[in-house]
Design an enzyme around this catalytic site. Structure first.
Site, PDB file in Angstrom:
ATOM      1  N   GLY A  53       9.024  -3.298  -2.641  1.00  0.00           N
ATOM      2  CA  GLY A  53       7.268  -2.439  -3.295  1.00  0.00           C
ATOM      3  C   GLY A  53       6.898  -1.969  -2.220  1.00  0.00           C
ATOM      4  O   GLY A  53       8.012  -1.695  -1.026  1.00  0.00           O
ATOM      5  N   SER A  54       6.115  -1.769  -2.388  1.00  0.00           N
ATOM      6  CA  SER A  54       5.335  -1.552  -0.575  1.00  0.00           C
ATOM      7  C   SER A  54       4.776  -2.597   0.359  1.00  0.00           C
ATOM      8  O   SER A  54       4.805  -3.507  -0.427  1.00  0.00           O
ATOM      9  CB  SER A  54       3.531  -1.117  -2.025  1.00  0.00           C
ATOM     10  OG  SER A  54       3.261  -2.138  -1.799  1.00  0.00           O
ATOM     11  N   ASN A  55       4.403  -2.139   1.857  1.00  0.00           N
ATOM     12  CA  ASN A  55       3.858  -2.662   2.218  1.00  0.00           C
ATOM     13  C   ASN A  55       3.075  -3.616   2.393  1.00  0.00           C
ATOM     14  O   ASN A  55       2.671  -4.747   2.577  1.00  0.00           O
ATOM     15  CB  ASN A  55       3.999  -2.191   3.390  1.00  0.00           C
ATOM     16  CG  ASN A  55       4.739  -1.534   3.868  1.00  0.00           C
ATOM     17  OD1 ASN A  55       6.331  -0.691   3.107  1.00  0.00           O
ATOM     18  ND2 ASN A  55       6.148  -2.407   5.101  1.00  0.00           N
ATOM     19  N   GLU A 104      11.527  -6.115   0.570  1.00  0.00           N
ATOM     20  CA  GLU A 104      12.102  -4.915   1.207  1.00  0.00           C
ATOM     21  C   GLU A 104      11.016  -4.113   0.652  1.00  0.00           C
ATOM     22  O   GLU A 104      10.834  -3.874  -0.702  1.00  0.00           O
ATOM     23  CB  GLU A 104      13.200  -4.525  -0.149  1.00  0.00           C
ATOM     24  CG  GLU A 104      14.546  -5.281   0.533  1.00  0.00           C
ATOM     25  CD  GLU A 104      14.562  -4.788   2.097  1.00  0.00           C
ATOM     26  OE1 GLU A 104      14.733  -2.854   2.831  1.00  0.00           O
ATOM     27  OE2 GLU A 104      15.531  -5.739   2.865  1.00  0.00           O
ATOM     28  N   CYS A 112      12.705   4.762  -1.941  1.00  0.00           N
ATOM     29  CA  CYS A 112      12.138   4.287  -0.515  1.00  0.00           C
ATOM     30  C   CYS A 112      13.694   5.011   0.548  1.00  0.00           C
ATOM     31  O   CYS A 112      13.137   4.723   1.923  1.00  0.00           O
ATOM     32  CB  CYS A 112      12.678   3.076  -0.648  1.00  0.00           C
ATOM     33  SG  CYS A 112      14.542   2.638  -0.970  1.00  0.00           S
ATOM     34  N   GLU A 117       4.288   6.692   4.418  1.00  0.00           N
ATOM     35  CA  GLU A 117       5.008   7.189   2.789  1.00  0.00           C
ATOM     36  C   GLU A 117       4.419   7.532   2.208  1.00  0.00           C
ATOM     37  O   GLU A 117       3.342   7.341   2.273  1.00  0.00           O
ATOM     38  CB  GLU A 117       5.475   5.448   2.944  1.00  0.00           C
ATOM     39  CG  GLU A 117       6.691   5.993   1.792  1.00  0.00           C
ATOM     40  CD  GLU A 117       7.739   4.382   1.140  1.00  0.00           C
ATOM     41  OE1 GLU A 117       6.648   4.059   0.654  1.00  0.00           O
ATOM     42  OE2 GLU A 117       8.125   3.873   1.278  1.00  0.00           O
ATOM     43  N   LYS A 155       9.387 -10.224 -12.807  1.00  0.00           N
ATOM     44  CA  LYS A 155       8.294  -9.321 -13.388  1.00  0.00           C
ATOM     45  C   LYS A 155       8.218  -8.295 -12.466  1.00  0.00           C
ATOM     46  O   LYS A 155       8.478  -7.646 -11.886  1.00  0.00           O
ATOM     47  CB  LYS A 155       6.460 -10.048 -12.784  1.00  0.00           C
ATOM     48  CG  LYS A 155       5.658  -8.823 -13.619  1.00  0.00           C
ATOM     49  CD  LYS A 155       4.541  -8.201 -12.980  1.00  0.00           C
ATOM     50  CE  LYS A 155       4.476  -7.193 -12.193  1.00  0.00           C
ATOM     51  NZ  LYS A 155       3.960  -6.288 -12.821  1.00  0.00           N
ATOM     52  N   VAL A 175       1.664  -4.593  -0.582  1.00  0.00           N
ATOM     53  CA  VAL A 175       1.769  -5.969  -1.670  1.00  0.00           C
ATOM     54  C   VAL A 175       2.816  -6.363  -1.191  1.00  0.00           C
ATOM     55  O   VAL A 175       2.607  -8.222  -0.814  1.00  0.00           O
ATOM     56  CB  VAL A 175       2.175  -5.521  -3.634  1.00  0.00           C
ATOM     57  CG1 VAL A 175       2.347  -6.560  -4.536  1.00  0.00           C
ATOM     58  CG2 VAL A 175       1.704  -4.607  -3.801  1.00  0.00           C
ATOM     59  N   GLN A 200       0.945   8.741  -8.254  1.00  0.00           N
ATOM     60  CA  GLN A 200       1.702   8.555  -7.810  1.00  0.00           C
ATOM     61  C   GLN A 200       0.262  10.183  -7.363  1.00  0.00           C
ATOM     62  O   GLN A 200       0.912  10.915  -6.463  1.00  0.00           O
ATOM     63  CB  GLN A 200       2.568   8.315  -8.241  1.00  0.00           C
ATOM     64  CG  GLN A 200       3.603   8.927  -7.041  1.00  0.00           C
ATOM     65  CD  GLN A 200       3.913   7.452  -5.989  1.00  0.00           C
ATOM     66  OE1 GLN A 200       2.968   6.284  -6.438  1.00  0.00           O
ATOM     67  NE2 GLN A 200       4.370   7.938  -4.540  1.00  0.00           N
TER      68      GLN A 200
HETATM   69  P1  NAP Z   1       3.892  -1.825  -5.916  1.00  0.00           P
HETATM   70  O1  NAP Z   1       2.573  -1.194  -5.926  1.00  0.00           O
HETATM   71  O2  NAP Z   1       4.205  -2.980  -4.613  1.00  0.00           O
HETATM   72  O3  NAP Z   1       4.445  -2.866  -6.350  1.00  0.00           O
HETATM   73  C1  NAP Z   1       6.177  -3.277  -6.936  1.00  0.00           C
HETATM   74  C2  NAP Z   1       5.479  -5.040  -7.858  1.00  0.00           C
HETATM   75  O4  NAP Z   1       4.401  -5.804  -6.982  1.00  0.00           O
HETATM   76  C3  NAP Z   1       5.142  -4.011  -9.162  1.00  0.00           C
HETATM   77  O5  NAP Z   1       5.370  -5.370  -9.925  1.00  0.00           O
HETATM   78  C4  NAP Z   1       3.620  -4.663  -9.334  1.00  0.00           C
HETATM   79  O6  NAP Z   1       3.437  -5.111  -9.786  1.00  0.00           O
HETATM   80  C5  NAP Z   1       3.908  -6.249  -8.515  1.00  0.00           C
HETATM   81  N1  NAP Z   1       2.346  -6.483  -7.196  1.00  0.00           N
HETATM   82  C6  NAP Z   1       1.115  -5.380  -8.001  1.00  0.00           C
HETATM   83  N2  NAP Z   1       0.094  -6.162  -6.835  1.00  0.00           N
HETATM   84  C7  NAP Z   1       0.731  -8.221  -6.745  1.00  0.00           C
HETATM   85  C8  NAP Z   1       0.620  -9.008  -5.900  1.00  0.00           C
HETATM   86  N3  NAP Z   1      -1.126  -9.249  -6.072  1.00  0.00           N
HETATM   87  N4  NAP Z   1       1.095 -10.511  -6.668  1.00  0.00           N
HETATM   88  C9  NAP Z   1       2.658 -10.055  -7.148  1.00  0.00           C
HETATM   89  N5  NAP Z   1       3.149  -8.199  -7.099  1.00  0.00           N
HETATM   90  C10 NAP Z   1       2.370  -7.409  -7.410  1.00  0.00           C
HETATM   91  O7  NAP Z   1       5.370  -0.763  -5.698  1.00  0.00           O
HETATM   92  P2  NAP Z   1       5.683   0.437  -6.236  1.00  0.00           P
HETATM   93  O8  NAP Z   1       4.515   1.012  -6.290  1.00  0.00           O
HETATM   94  O9  NAP Z   1       6.173   0.341  -7.736  1.00  0.00           O
HETATM   95  O10 NAP Z   1       7.127   0.694  -5.779  1.00  0.00           O
HETATM   96  C11 NAP Z   1       7.187   1.751  -4.879  1.00  0.00           C
HETATM   97  C12 NAP Z   1       7.437   1.043  -3.177  1.00  0.00           C
HETATM   98  O11 NAP Z   1       8.814   0.652  -3.391  1.00  0.00           O
HETATM   99  C13 NAP Z   1       7.764   2.087  -1.643  1.00  0.00           C
HETATM  100  O12 NAP Z   1       6.922   1.586  -0.815  1.00  0.00           O
HETATM  101  C14 NAP Z   1       9.348   1.970  -1.506  1.00  0.00           C
HETATM  102  O13 NAP Z   1       9.597   2.534  -0.816  1.00  0.00           O
HETATM  103  C15 NAP Z   1       9.373   0.335  -1.883  1.00  0.00           C
HETATM  104  N6  NAP Z   1      10.508   0.525  -1.904  1.00  0.00           N
HETATM  105  C16 NAP Z   1      11.417  -0.558  -1.303  1.00  0.00           C
HETATM  106  C17 NAP Z   1      13.011  -0.537  -1.530  1.00  0.00           C
HETATM  107  C18 NAP Z   1      13.670  -0.538  -0.458  1.00  0.00           C
HETATM  108  O14 NAP Z   1      14.570  -1.623  -0.752  1.00  0.00           O
HETATM  109  N7  NAP Z   1      13.362  -0.972   0.666  1.00  0.00           N
HETATM  110  C19 NAP Z   1      13.351  -0.104  -2.530  1.00  0.00           C
HETATM  111  C20 NAP Z   1      12.724   0.318  -3.711  1.00  0.00           C
HETATM  112  C21 NAP Z   1      11.359   1.016  -3.852  1.00  0.00           C
HETATM  113  P3  NAP Z   1       2.302  -3.996 -11.086  1.00  0.00           P
HETATM  114  O15 NAP Z   1       3.047  -3.485 -12.042  1.00  0.00           O
HETATM  115  O16 NAP Z   1       0.859  -4.185 -11.444  1.00  0.00           O
HETATM  116  O17 NAP Z   1       2.127  -2.480 -10.025  1.00  0.00           O
END
Ligand code: NAP
Length: 493
Positions: A234-236, A256, A290, A390, A181, A238, A337
């Site tokens: 993704g985010s902490n 991650e 990230c 962040e 997804k 989620v 954002q």
């Molecule tokens: P996000 O809001 O946590 O979303 C990540 C994914 O999770 C999206 O596909 C999202 O779907 C899905 N999701 C949301 N709620 C969910 C739930 N209840 N159950 C299952 N899946 C769910 O993060 P983002 O805004 O896309 O990404 C930014 C974050 O990613 C930042 O915090 C960044 O630091 C982190 N990141 C970390 C790394 C690493 O390797 N450490 C790399 C890149 C990014 P939707 O399509 O509905 O949003």
């Protein structure tokens, strides 16, 4: 100048090797963040039932894929890398159009995906266990790595090419089948990946993509009993939900998450290099990385000089459409954002001294897009909100410290632990930093953002839980280790 294909794509799911229209009847429009008048994609908000169909397809495809010799699986992955190389510019154009990052950075991201997929193709010939001595006579003892079955991947929007590929390639080469997804606002790049793997000869059902909202499509993947592992980036917020839900189901989970990466500058540093790394690490990809440099921790005695050089350099970062070659900072990905970053900018103005930026860029084409000016705050306190949370925008906090020990303490004072960097030529301090900095990746005299396909990628503390991604270790998440004991017959009955 590269340009995007200016057509609106109607997205479909990719299930069992077929492009399938969602039956949900619900869609969302994805607009170009550099020009909101342009609809890039119409994205289905798929149902849980459609996720279950994808899981069933992946489950049915698993036995044959598992039994395909690993080098043959590797060959298909290698073909995908070659096809991605051929289509590099096209994929980069889709990326800039859909996510907004500047075209130059999109090319770098696609190249990163190519490197990862090429490396993982090689795992098809390397994947092996260990041969170990046995305590018993005439016994051959060894380990083998076996696939888990159907695995789920949930990916973010900020690296919508590299991250889907870096999850799919190790999962598939080790014999798993996958349902992914992608973030609903960046569907096109993930669909392109499915197309490339299909062109490479991946059998139907081995990789499936279901588009839609995290709370439905993502959650169904996490809850479904036939999905044996979840790889999430993704985010902490989620990640916490997924990890807890996965634990209740006894699922293997890899999360991650965010970063708050420090770049430490000591008084003997090459300031020109440090300024360049700080500026490109903070403002590149509009700060939506990230591994972005979000805190500079600088020794007080050189802080004034550093800050004036930094501000001068940051002023050269022009904001605009990512297809314009003169632009260094593209738009933010969406209105949410923008709202988040604007909130932090207001907090920052109360907590610290604003030196540059601090708001939206307006006028001309900027009025049609989502642009934030590169922003620098100085005299930031280590424990203030903008130094701890962040922000995920082009915002840099400068924290002044008296000496190395305090720099290290401040660098470690956040809940995250993804990347870090130090600028100095003092070898004792370099080694002390490497030993004591709490981050999964660290850099000496280079910025926080660089990573290579064959080295593990991921964070410690609040950033990452589960095994690292990329590098040879990536396959460990997607495999079970089986210990084998063979009595080869000489023992008396
Ligand atoms: P996000 O809001 O946590 O979303 C990540 C994914 O999770 C999206 O596909 C999202 O779907 C899905 N999701 C949301 N709620 C969910 C739930 N209840 N159950 C299952 N899946 C769910 O993060 P983002 O805004 O896309 O990404 C930014 C974050 O990613 C930042 O915090 C960044 O630091 C982190 N990141 C970390 C790394 C690493 O390797 N450490 C790399 C890149 C990014 P939707 O399509 O509905 O949003």
């Amino acid at each position: 100048m590269a340009t995007a294909a200016r057509t609106t794509q109607i997205c479909r799911n990719f299930i069992n090797g077929q492009w399938v229209e969602s039956r949900s009847g619900k869609t969302m429009e994805r607009r170009n963040p550099a020009n909101l008048d342009e609809v890039v994609a119409v994205v289905p908000l798929s149902t849980r039932e459609e996720v279950r169909e994808a899981i069933a397809a992946a489950k049915a495809a698993f036995p044959a894929w598992r039994d395909t010799p690993t080098p043959v699986r590797g060959k298909i992955i290698g073909k995908a890398a070659a096809l991605l190389t051929e289509q590099k510019e096209e994929v980069a154009r889709i990326l800039t159009h859909e996510e907004g990052k500047i075209y130059k950075e999109s090319l770098v991201e696609v190249q990163r995906a190519i490197n990862i997929v090429e490396f993982m193709a090689g795992e098809g010939r390397r994947l092996g266990g260990q041969t170990l001595p046995s305590e018993m006579p005439n016994t051959f003892a060894y380990t083998i790595k076996q696939p888990l079955g159907v695995v789920g991947a949930i990916t973010p929007w900020n690296f919508p090419v590299a991250i889907p590929f870096w999850k799919a390639a190790p999962a598939l080469v080790t014999g798993n089948t996958m349902v992914m997804k992608p973030a609903e606002i960046t569907p096109l790049t993930a669909l392109k990946m499915a197309e490339i793997f299909a062109q490479a000869g991946l059998p139907p059902g081995v990789l499936n993509i279901v588009l839609g909202a995290g709370e439905d499509v993502g959650d169904e993947l996490v809850q479904h009993p036939d999905v044996h592992a979840i790889s999430f980036t993704g985010s902490n917020e989620v990640g916490g939900i997924i990890y807890a839900a996965g634990a209740r189901k006894m699922k293997k989970c890899q999360c991650e998450m965010g970063g708050k990466n420090p770049l430490v500058i000591l008084s003997d540093a090459d300031l020109k290099l440090a300024v360049e790394s700080a500026a490109s690490g903070a403002f590149g990809s509009s700060g939506q990385r990230c591994t972005a440099t979000s805190r500079v921790v600088v020794e007080e005695k050189i802080a004034d000089q550093f800050v004036s050089m930094l501000v001068a350099r940051a002023k050269e970062f022009t904001t605009g459409d990512g297809f314009d070659e003169n632009v260094a900072v593209g738009p933010l990905v969406d209105e949410n954002q923008i709202e988040t970053v604007m909130r932090y900018l207001e907090i920052g103005k109360r907590e610290a001294k604003l030196l540059l930026g601090g708001g939206r860029v307006t006028g001309g084409m900027h009025d049609r897009g989502l642009f934030i000016s590169p922003t620098i705050f100085d005299h930031v306190k280590w424990d203030s909100t903008i130094a701890q949370e962040e922000i995920f925008g082009p915002v840099l906090s400068v924290i002044r410290v008296p000496d190395f020990e305090e720099a290290l303490r401040v660098a470690n004072s956040v809940k995250y632990g993804l990347s870090s960097s130090i600028y100095t030529n003092d070898s004792a301090k370099i080694h002390a930093f490497i030993d004591r900095i709490e981050s999964g990746m660290t850099h000496v005299n280079s910025g926080t953002v660089w990573s290579e396909a064959h080295l593990p990628f991921g964070g410690m503390k609040g950033t990452g839980i589960g095994l690292r991604e990329m590098g040879s270790i990536a396959v460990d998440f997607y495999t079970e280790l089986k210990s084998v004991y063979i009595d080869y017959g000489a023992r008396k009955q």
